[in-house]
Design an enzyme around this catalytic site. Structure first.
Site, PDB file in Angstrom:
ATOM      1  N   CYS A 117       0.834  -1.199   0.000  1.00 33.48           N
ATOM      2  CA  CYS A 117       0.000   0.000   0.000  1.00 33.48           C
ATOM      3  C   CYS A 117       0.876   1.260   0.000  1.00 33.48           C
ATOM      4  O   CYS A 117       2.015   1.226   0.457  1.00 33.48           O
ATOM      5  CB  CYS A 117      -0.870   0.039   1.246  1.00 33.48           C
ATOM      6  SG  CYS A 117      -1.752  -1.466   1.562  1.00 33.48           S
ATOM      7  N   ARG A 145       4.409   0.781  -6.413  1.00 36.42           N
ATOM      8  CA  ARG A 145       4.489  -0.094  -5.242  1.00 36.42           C
ATOM      9  C   ARG A 145       3.540  -1.278  -5.361  1.00 36.42           C
ATOM     10  O   ARG A 145       3.676  -2.250  -4.629  1.00 36.42           O
ATOM     11  CB  ARG A 145       4.128   0.704  -3.981  1.00 36.42           C
ATOM     12  CG  ARG A 145       5.180   1.693  -3.564  1.00 36.42           C
ATOM     13  CD  ARG A 145       4.673   2.548  -2.431  1.00 36.42           C
ATOM     14  NE  ARG A 145       4.486   1.792  -1.204  1.00 36.42           N
ATOM     15  CZ  ARG A 145       5.347   1.735  -0.206  1.00 36.42           C
ATOM     16  NH1 ARG A 145       6.464   2.401  -0.284  1.00 36.42           N
ATOM     17  NH2 ARG A 145       5.094   1.027   0.870  1.00 36.42           N
ATOM     18  N   TRP A 175      -3.238  -2.451  -1.325  1.00 34.54           N
ATOM     19  CA  TRP A 175      -2.874  -3.787  -1.851  1.00 34.54           C
ATOM     20  C   TRP A 175      -3.540  -4.764  -0.902  1.00 34.54           C
ATOM     21  O   TRP A 175      -3.144  -4.901   0.253  1.00 34.54           O
ATOM     22  CB  TRP A 175      -1.348  -3.930  -1.821  1.00 34.54           C
ATOM     23  CG  TRP A 175      -0.793  -5.101  -2.563  1.00 34.54           C
ATOM     24  CD1 TRP A 175      -0.470  -5.157  -3.883  1.00 34.54           C
ATOM     25  CD2 TRP A 175      -0.428  -6.376  -2.017  1.00 34.54           C
ATOM     26  NE1 TRP A 175       0.057  -6.389  -4.187  1.00 34.54           N
ATOM     27  CE2 TRP A 175       0.088  -7.158  -3.062  1.00 34.54           C
ATOM     28  CE3 TRP A 175      -0.492  -6.941  -0.747  1.00 34.54           C
ATOM     29  CZ2 TRP A 175       0.537  -8.465  -2.881  1.00 34.54           C
ATOM     30  CZ3 TRP A 175      -0.048  -8.242  -0.562  1.00 34.54           C
ATOM     31  CH2 TRP A 175       0.462  -8.987  -1.630  1.00 34.54           C
ATOM     32  N   ASN A 180      -1.152   1.901   6.281  1.00 36.07           N
ATOM     33  CA  ASN A 180      -0.313   0.850   5.697  1.00 36.07           C
ATOM     34  C   ASN A 180       0.091  -0.083   6.815  1.00 36.07           C
ATOM     35  O   ASN A 180       0.403   0.376   7.918  1.00 36.07           O
ATOM     36  CB  ASN A 180       0.989   1.438   5.136  1.00 36.07           C
ATOM     37  CG  ASN A 180       0.800   2.004   3.752  1.00 36.07           C
ATOM     38  OD1 ASN A 180      -0.304   2.053   3.248  1.00 36.07           O
ATOM     39  ND2 ASN A 180       1.892   2.437   3.163  1.00 36.07           N
ATOM     40  N   GLY A 181       0.181  -1.362   6.523  1.00 38.02           N
ATOM     41  CA  GLY A 181       0.617  -2.317   7.539  1.00 38.02           C
ATOM     42  C   GLY A 181      -0.486  -3.310   7.838  1.00 38.02           C
ATOM     43  O   GLY A 181      -1.468  -3.417   7.086  1.00 38.02           O
ATOM     44  N   GLU A 192      18.796 -15.451 -10.560  1.00 41.90           N
ATOM     45  CA  GLU A 192      18.283 -14.094 -10.715  1.00 41.90           C
ATOM     46  C   GLU A 192      17.587 -13.923 -12.067  1.00 41.90           C
ATOM     47  O   GLU A 192      16.519 -13.313 -12.159  1.00 41.90           O
ATOM     48  CB  GLU A 192      19.433 -13.081 -10.534  1.00 41.90           C
ATOM     49  CG  GLU A 192      19.098 -11.630 -10.792  1.00 41.90           C
ATOM     50  CD  GLU A 192      17.944 -11.081  -9.959  1.00 41.90           C
ATOM     51  OE1 GLU A 192      17.487 -11.745  -9.009  1.00 41.90           O
ATOM     52  OE2 GLU A 192      17.460  -9.986 -10.283  1.00 41.90           O
ATOM     53  N   LYS A 244      13.660 -12.856 -12.576  1.00 42.40           N
ATOM     54  CA  LYS A 244      13.261 -11.689 -13.395  1.00 42.40           C
ATOM     55  C   LYS A 244      12.221 -12.113 -14.426  1.00 42.40           C
ATOM     56  O   LYS A 244      11.228 -11.437 -14.641  1.00 42.40           O
ATOM     57  CB  LYS A 244      14.455 -11.144 -14.140  1.00 42.40           C
ATOM     58  CG  LYS A 244      15.316 -10.006 -13.787  1.00 42.40           C
ATOM     59  CD  LYS A 244      14.966  -8.852 -12.991  1.00 42.40           C
ATOM     60  CE  LYS A 244      14.376  -9.077 -11.657  1.00 42.40           C
ATOM     61  NZ  LYS A 244      15.124  -8.705 -10.517  1.00 42.40           N
ATOM     62  N   GLU A 255       8.777 -12.834 -12.858  1.00 42.67           N
ATOM     63  CA  GLU A 255       8.130 -11.621 -12.357  1.00 42.67           C
ATOM     64  C   GLU A 255       7.422 -10.815 -13.425  1.00 42.67           C
ATOM     65  O   GLU A 255       6.289 -10.393 -13.238  1.00 42.67           O
ATOM     66  CB  GLU A 255       9.210 -10.674 -11.792  1.00 42.67           C
ATOM     67  CG  GLU A 255       9.589 -10.880 -10.402  1.00 42.67           C
ATOM     68  CD  GLU A 255      10.590  -9.805 -10.026  1.00 42.67           C
ATOM     69  OE1 GLU A 255      10.214  -8.892  -9.307  1.00 42.67           O
ATOM     70  OE2 GLU A 255      11.766  -9.882 -10.463  1.00 42.67           O
ATOM     71  N   HIS A 311      20.403 -35.073 -12.215  1.00 42.77           N
ATOM     72  CA  HIS A 311      19.795 -35.629 -11.001  1.00 42.77           C
ATOM     73  C   HIS A 311      18.285 -35.421 -10.971  1.00 42.77           C
ATOM     74  O   HIS A 311      17.679 -35.495  -9.914  1.00 42.77           O
ATOM     75  CB  HIS A 311      20.464 -35.017  -9.759  1.00 42.77           C
ATOM     76  CG  HIS A 311      21.920 -35.336  -9.716  1.00 42.77           C
ATOM     77  ND1 HIS A 311      22.396 -36.549  -9.290  1.00 42.77           N
ATOM     78  CD2 HIS A 311      23.005 -34.622 -10.114  1.00 42.77           C
ATOM     79  CE1 HIS A 311      23.710 -36.561  -9.409  1.00 42.77           C
ATOM     80  NE2 HIS A 311      24.106 -35.402  -9.911  1.00 42.77           N
ATOM     81  N   LYS A 349       6.452  -3.272  -4.750  1.00 40.06           N
ATOM     82  CA  LYS A 349       7.862  -2.895  -4.743  1.00 40.06           C
ATOM     83  C   LYS A 349       8.486  -3.106  -3.379  1.00 40.06           C
ATOM     84  O   LYS A 349       9.606  -3.568  -3.260  1.00 40.06           O
ATOM     85  CB  LYS A 349       8.013  -1.434  -5.178  1.00 40.06           C
ATOM     86  CG  LYS A 349       9.460  -0.952  -5.239  1.00 40.06           C
ATOM     87  CD  LYS A 349      10.248  -1.684  -6.303  1.00 40.06           C
ATOM     88  CE  LYS A 349      11.709  -1.296  -6.365  1.00 40.06           C
ATOM     89  NZ  LYS A 349      12.502  -2.272  -7.123  1.00 40.06           N
TER      90      LYS A 349
HETATM   91  C1  F6R Z   1      12.680  -8.793  -7.567  1.00 44.96           C
HETATM   92  C2  F6R Z   1      12.565  -7.940  -6.420  1.00 44.96           C
HETATM   93  C3  F6R Z   1      12.295  -8.558  -5.101  1.00 44.96           C
HETATM   94  C4  F6R Z   1      13.079  -7.809  -4.012  1.00 44.96           C
HETATM   95  C5  F6R Z   1      12.682  -8.332  -2.632  1.00 44.96           C
HETATM   96  C6  F6R Z   1      13.467  -7.658  -1.528  1.00 44.96           C
HETATM   97  O1  F6R Z   1      12.931  -8.076  -8.730  1.00 44.96           O
HETATM   98  O2  F6R Z   1      12.663  -6.748  -6.527  1.00 44.96           O
HETATM   99  O3  F6R Z   1      12.583  -9.914  -5.108  1.00 44.96           O
HETATM  100  O4  F6R Z   1      14.442  -7.976  -4.235  1.00 44.96           O
HETATM  101  O5  F6R Z   1      11.314  -8.105  -2.426  1.00 44.96           O
HETATM  102  O6  F6R Z   1      13.237  -6.284  -1.523  1.00 44.96           O
HETATM  103  P1  F6R Z   1      14.191  -5.303  -0.743  1.00 44.96           P
HETATM  104  O7  F6R Z   1      15.522  -5.357  -1.420  1.00 44.96           O
HETATM  105  O8  F6R Z   1      13.552  -3.968  -0.847  1.00 44.96           O
HETATM  106  O9  F6R Z   1      14.277  -5.820   0.660  1.00 44.96           O
END
Ligand code: F6R
Length: 611
Positions: A2, A27, A74, A100-101, A486, A490, A493, A509, A606
């Site tokens: 949020c 976000r 959210w 938020n929270g 990674e 990506k 996502e 395996h 985010k």
């Molecule tokens: C993937 C991504 C997430 C963040 C994860 C941690 O692209 O952005 O996997 O890396 O949510 O977020 P932070 O770094 O803000 O703790």
């Protein structure tokens, strides 16, 4: 998750609020709403869906109030709907709250309030807050009734919150307070701007108050007052945040993600900054870790989530290779519940771009309670994690707006590399020559990343061939496996294509059973010592009909592979910073081919400020 926006000033509030919500869209959210103080009445407008939907609510443009609160939700408790959207009001419509929270004891509070005659119109945890404020307000007397009621109500809340409160009885005031959820107040030319995130306010100011937990703040006309948990007033320092006002804009790129991919040479250069120079010891004077302390450390944990955890996997290789200290990397949500063996001989490093990730912060607190020193790696000055940690070092990637992390990841890896060199210098675990060589390699990274970026056209052409697929595999050995993880994250996502990353040696395996005609296998191959084994793995999948895409800094011409992207050579420890770039571009172009919203992938937020 949020987002919160607020304004107290001399301008009409609603356009500023909508502008702020738009800046926070990245976000992740599913509904939006605002409340504006109109004379002595709070006017709430909200609905599920995009912020832009608010513009079509009748009466929005008639709002003239100069105080207002706003929110993007959210969904956690209750589906996305108008009723569940914020702001929420108490039954008498005297108080409006955005939150938020998560209020963990909301069921108990709801029962308490219901027993006292209150009714609930939504399924949210938030709705207890305005009603609880009303409950305490009705029992208060004296001058400070509003503030006192907010304090009493928030003292009853368990969980995390950042809230803004308006009251129609105090039409010139807004009260804000937070616990374990981000909230900042910017001082602009035409009033105070409140938000859950600094980038939402860069357009108005770079001077911020960074609120502590339970720091009650009353903003009224042109004044701001801060109170502690017991409502004793105190003064507060304002912090200047150096991010450029345009840093949170697209600057001609179609998407923030593409912009951020291309910002990586600069982000890395800024992150190196003055910390690392040839012929001089690394400069970490801001944390000053002593040789006496470091010599007592027998284990390092690196704890983080998602992409930040993947950066930690490469950090482990740096520290183990250069400093000879064993390092364990863990996912924060696992680490915090597995009774990790942590004591004063353990150094715990936490990586978080946002500095607000709930699990990472909780893991940090756990380590601190067990007597370990904690070091945060973050991109956001003054973020919650930086206030909890014993030591903080910052990446200087600038605001990262796209949900999928790119420049923060490479900056984190670079900073962990420099930290490992610093530790090696303190411990004397490497020769001076080896130290100087790796420093030289680190300093060359920004220019070598530029070369990786030049692969964009080839990557885009491959993306066009494979964007319709349902499954893909990423393989690699050693550091290349970390990059495979990674790359696979990506892709999932932002393109919604299922993918798996495997250490190449693991294929036989089990997973090789899934390789069949035309399945795409993406290989990262940068370690000279493992080249023959890795080539065999690629040949094994080709034999079973796979289509391959290879990222390498080696000469593979004898193997006659198709779709080979060449990146520059560097120290093998640093190659993830160069090899991840074509993978970032691949996910980006696949997502674009599929016509998806690259910057705001479905279901994702985010910063993950709740568990
Ligand atoms: C993937 C991504 C997430 C963040 C994860 C941690 O692209 O952005 O996997 O890396 O949510 O977020 P932070 O770094 O803000 O703790």
């Amino acid at each position: 998750m949020c987002g919160i926006v607020g304004y107290v000033g001399t301008k009409k509030a609603y356009p500023i609020l909508i502008n702020g919500l738009t800046a926070l869209e990245y976000r992740g959210y599913d509904s939006a709403g605002i409340a504006s103080m109109e004379e002595n009445k709070i006017c709430v407008m909200k609905d599920k869906g995009r912020v832009s939907n608010l513009n079509s609510i009748p009466g929005l443009t008639d709002l003239t109030g100069t105080i207002g609160i706003a929110h993007t939700r959210w969904a956690t408790h209750g589906k996305p709907s108008k009723e569940n959207s914020h702001p929420h009001m108490d039954n008498s419509e005297t108080f409006a709250v955005v939150h938020n929270g998560i209020i963990e004891n909301y069921n108990d509070l709801r029962k308490f309030l219901t027993d006292n005659g209150y009714k609930f119109l939504s399924q949210t945890d938030t709705e207890v807050i305005p009603n609880l404020i009303h409950y305490y307000f009705s029992k208060e007397s004296g001058d400070n009734k509003f503030l006192s009621a907010v304090q009493k109500a928030t003292a009853d809340l368990k969980g995390s919150f950042a809230i803004e409160v308006l009251s129609s009885l105090y039409p010139n005031q807004m009260i804000v307070v937070r616990k374990d959820s981000p909230l900042v107040i910017g001082k602009g030319k035409e009033g105070y701007h409140i938000a859950s995130d600094i980038p939402a306010l860069l357009e108005y100011t770079r001077d911020f108050y960074l609120l502590d937990d339970y720091e009650y703040t009353v903003i009224e006309n042109n004044s701001i007052s801060f109170y502690d948990k017991n409502l004793n007033e105190h003064s507060k320092e304002i912090k200047n945040i150096e991010w450029a006002a345009t840093a949170a804009e697209k600057n001609g790129y179609d998407d923030y993600m593409l912009k951020e991919i291309y910002e990586q040479p600069t982000a890395i250069r800024e992150t190196i900054g003055s910390r690392l120079k040839l012929g001089e010891p690394c400069d970490f004077s801001d944390i000053e870790i002593s040789k006496d302390y470091l010599s007592t450390i027998n284990k390092i944990y690196i704890v983080a989530c998602g992409t930040a955890m993947h950066a930690g996997l490469t950090g482990k290789k740096f520290i183990e290779n250069l400093c000879k200290i064993p390092v364990e990397v863990d996912i924060a949500s696992e680490f915090r519940y597995r009774n990790p063996i942590v004591d004063s001989k353990t150094l715990c490093i936490f990586i978080s771009q946002s500095g607000e990730t709930a699990d990472t912060i909780a893991a940090l607190k756990l380590c601190r309670e067990n007597g370990a020193k904690t070091l945060a790696v973050s991109n956001v000055i003054g973020s919650s994690i930086t206030r909890e940690a014993d030591y903080t070092i910052y990446t200087h990637a600038g605001p990262e707006i796209a949900v999928a992390s790119t420049k923060a990841y490479t900056s984190q890896v670079v900073l962990l590399g420099i930290l490992a060199v610093y530790f090696a210098e303190i411990l004397g675990s490497q020769s001076q020559e080896a130290i100087e060589n790796i420093k030289k390699d680190i300093l060359e990274l920004p220019q070598k990343v530029e070369t990786s970026l030049k692969s964009a056209d080839e990557v885009k052409a491959f993306a066009k061939q494979i964007y319709g697929e349902k499954d893909m595999f990423f393989i690699g050995r050693g550091s290349d496996y970390n990059v495979a993880l990674e790359g696979s994250l990506k892709l999932k996502e932002i393109s919604y294509i299922h993918s798996e990353a495997y250490a190449s040696g693991e294929l036989k395996h089990g997973p090789i059973a899934l390789i069949e005609k035309d399945i795409t296998v993406i290989s990262i191959l940068t370690d000279e010592n493992l080249v023959e084994k890795s080539i065999s793995n690629i040949q094994e999948v080709i034999t079973r009909g796979a289509k391959t895409f290879i990222i390498t800094n080696l000469d593979l011409s004898n193997a006659h592979f198709e779709n080979v992207i060449h990146i520059e050579k560097t120290n093998p420890l640093l190659s993830p910073i160069l090899s991840v770039i074509p993978l970032q571009l691949l996910s980006y172009y696949i997502s674009k081919e599929k016509g998806l919203d690259v910057d705001k992938p479905r279901n994702l937020a985010k910063s993950v400020t709740v568990e």
